[in-house]
Design a protein around this motif. Structure first.
Motif, PDB file in Angstrom:
ATOM      1  N   ALA A  96       0.826  -1.208   0.000  1.00 16.54           N
ATOM      2  CA  ALA A  96       0.000   0.000   0.000  1.00 16.54           C
ATOM      3  C   ALA A  96       0.863   1.262   0.000  1.00 16.54           C
ATOM      4  CB  ALA A  96      -0.927  -0.009   1.221  1.00 16.54           C
ATOM      5  N   GLU A  99       2.412   1.782  -3.498  1.00 14.50           N
ATOM      6  CA  GLU A  99       1.442   2.344  -4.436  1.00 14.50           C
ATOM      7  C   GLU A  99       1.111   3.803  -4.096  1.00 14.50           C
ATOM      8  OE1 GLU A  99       0.045   0.893  -7.267  1.00 14.50           O
ATOM      9  OE2 GLU A  99       1.752  -0.416  -6.867  1.00 14.50           O
ATOM     10  N   SER A 100       1.011   4.077  -2.804  1.00 11.60           N
ATOM     11  CA  SER A 100       0.700   5.428  -2.374  1.00 11.60           C
ATOM     12  C   SER A 100       1.793   6.401  -2.794  1.00 11.60           C
ATOM     13  CB  SER A 100       0.540   5.456  -0.839  1.00 11.60           C
ATOM     14  OG  SER A 100      -0.217   6.555  -0.406  1.00 11.60           O
ATOM     15  N   ASN A 103       1.722   7.153  -6.479  1.00 14.72           N
ATOM     16  CA  ASN A 103       0.643   8.066  -6.842  1.00 14.72           C
ATOM     17  C   ASN A 103       0.780   9.432  -6.171  1.00 14.72           C
ATOM     18  OD1 ASN A 103      -0.543   5.909  -8.230  1.00 14.72           O
ATOM     19  ND2 ASN A 103      -1.762   5.277  -6.453  1.00 14.72           N
ATOM     20  N   CYS A 152      -3.046   4.773  -2.016  1.00 13.41           N
ATOM     21  CA  CYS A 152      -2.737   3.558  -2.787  1.00 13.41           C
ATOM     22  C   CYS A 152      -3.764   3.272  -3.870  1.00 13.41           C
ATOM     23  CB  CYS A 152      -2.593   2.355  -1.862  1.00 13.41           C
ATOM     24  SG  CYS A 152      -4.132   1.786  -1.127  1.00 13.41           S
ATOM     25  N   GLY A 153      -4.957   3.852  -3.743  1.00 15.86           N
ATOM     26  CA  GLY A 153      -5.982   3.655  -4.765  1.00 15.86           C
ATOM     27  C   GLY A 153      -6.817   2.414  -4.608  1.00 15.86           C
ATOM     28  N   SER A 154      -6.790   1.801  -3.409  1.00 15.55           N
ATOM     29  CA  SER A 154      -7.575   0.576  -3.187  1.00 15.55           C
ATOM     30  C   SER A 154      -8.253   0.635  -1.831  1.00 15.55           C
ATOM     31  CB  SER A 154      -6.678  -0.664  -3.275  1.00 15.55           C
ATOM     32  OG  SER A 154      -7.384  -1.821  -2.869  1.00 15.55           O
ATOM     33  N   ARG A 155      -9.561   0.882  -1.835  1.00 17.90           N
ATOM     34  CA  ARG A 155     -10.311   0.902  -0.577  1.00 17.90           C
ATOM     35  C   ARG A 155     -10.287  -0.467   0.131  1.00 17.90           C
ATOM     36  NH1 ARG A 155     -10.242   5.356   1.626  1.00 17.90           N
ATOM     37  NH2 ARG A 155      -8.645   5.815   0.101  1.00 17.90           N
ATOM     38  N   PRO A 156     -10.428  -1.588  -0.595  1.00 17.14           N
ATOM     39  CA  PRO A 156     -10.364  -2.882   0.087  1.00 17.14           C
ATOM     40  C   PRO A 156      -9.020  -3.120   0.765  1.00 17.14           C
ATOM     41  CG  PRO A 156     -11.395  -3.134  -2.054  1.00 17.14           C
ATOM     42  CD  PRO A 156     -10.842  -1.738  -2.014  1.00 17.14           C
ATOM     43  N   LEU A 157      -7.931  -2.708   0.112  1.00 13.86           N
ATOM     44  CA  LEU A 157      -6.614  -2.886   0.706  1.00 13.86           C
ATOM     45  C   LEU A 157      -6.483  -2.042   1.967  1.00 13.86           C
ATOM     46  CD1 LEU A 157      -3.760  -4.031   0.658  1.00 13.86           C
ATOM     47  CD2 LEU A 157      -3.107  -2.200  -0.928  1.00 13.86           C
TER      48      LEU A 157
END
Length: 236
Positions: A96, A99-100, A103, A152-157
């Motif tokens: 995460a 990715e964060s 971005n 990171c662009g992922s709410r589930p993560l």
């Protein structure tokens, strides 16, 4: 006058759930403790229905266990679970954060700097002479770590990371008193922030994972020393 919605059964159930969860995560309700309904009804000033809803919800979050014919218990802790949760948190938050940072933009970096500044200014303990956990520090600590990964662009993560943080917080709460004068947590947070601001993804991920591993190592040493007092129970 409060609105009817504010005092609805659903709202009361949510309030009981949140208070009960906070007490489990802070170890005010210690691992392995039986959650007797009579005590819970008096302590939380709640009826059986919202309490059972809260307990069932906490069971699905793996913080409470239900035993047939015996009731509900705060889930015991174990060195095995500590290791598994720490390893998994290092994996998923490393991803995460990577990715964060990929971005990253000026707004995210500014928000991270603000989160770190607020955390750094808050005292870890309410009492400088002896450890007394500061709820505001805990809130700001959680906010800083959340900000590291929220791009990171992922709410589930992010949701999974939050669940792991909750489950590991119980372990931290049991050892924070002894770690207070030993760990240089502010320095660790500062090193992570510097690596992020330098756009050094590999170093930032390494330092974040080391931060969690050091926490686990301290907790493990502390808990191993208390095994004789039955603080640790085997993982099921």
């Amino acid at each position: 006058m409060p609105s009817r919605a504010a005092d609805s059964p659903a709202t009361r159930a949510t309030s009981v759930y949140e208070r009960l969860k906070d007490d489990i995560l802070s170890a005010a309700l210690e691992p392995g403790r039986k959650l007797q309904l009579r005590f819970l009804m008096e302590h939380y000033e709640a009826g059986q229905t919202p309490l059972r809803e809260a307990l069932n919800r906490l069971t699905t979050e793996d913080l409470v266990i239900g035993k047939e014919q015996r009731g509900f218990f705060v889930k015991p802790i174990s060195l095995e679970e500590l290791g598994e949760l720490t390893k998994t948190r290092c994996w998923v938050e490393g991803l995460a954060l990577r990715e964060s940072m990929s971005n990253a933009n000026a707004a995210w970096e500014e928000a991270l700097l603000v989160a770190h500044h607020r955390l750094e200014r808050a005292p870890r303990s309410l009492n400088p002479e002896r450890f007394e956990s500061n709820p505001e520090w805990e809130r700001l600590h959680r906010a800083f770590h959340a900000k590291l990964i929220d791009g990171c662009g992922s709410r589930p993560l992010i949701g999974f990371c939050e669940q792991l943080a909750d489950r590991l917080n119980r372990y931290r709460a049991l050892s924070s008193r002894k770690a207070f004068r030993v760990r240089k947590v502010n320095q660790e947070h500062g090193d992570i922030l510097k690596a992020v601001m330098d756009r050094n993804i590999e170093e930032a991920v390494r330092l974040l994972q080391l931060h969690y591993e050091q926490t686990a190592a301290f907790i493990r040493t502390d808990l191993e020393s208390t095994e004789a007092n039955n603080t640790i129970q085997p993982a099921s």
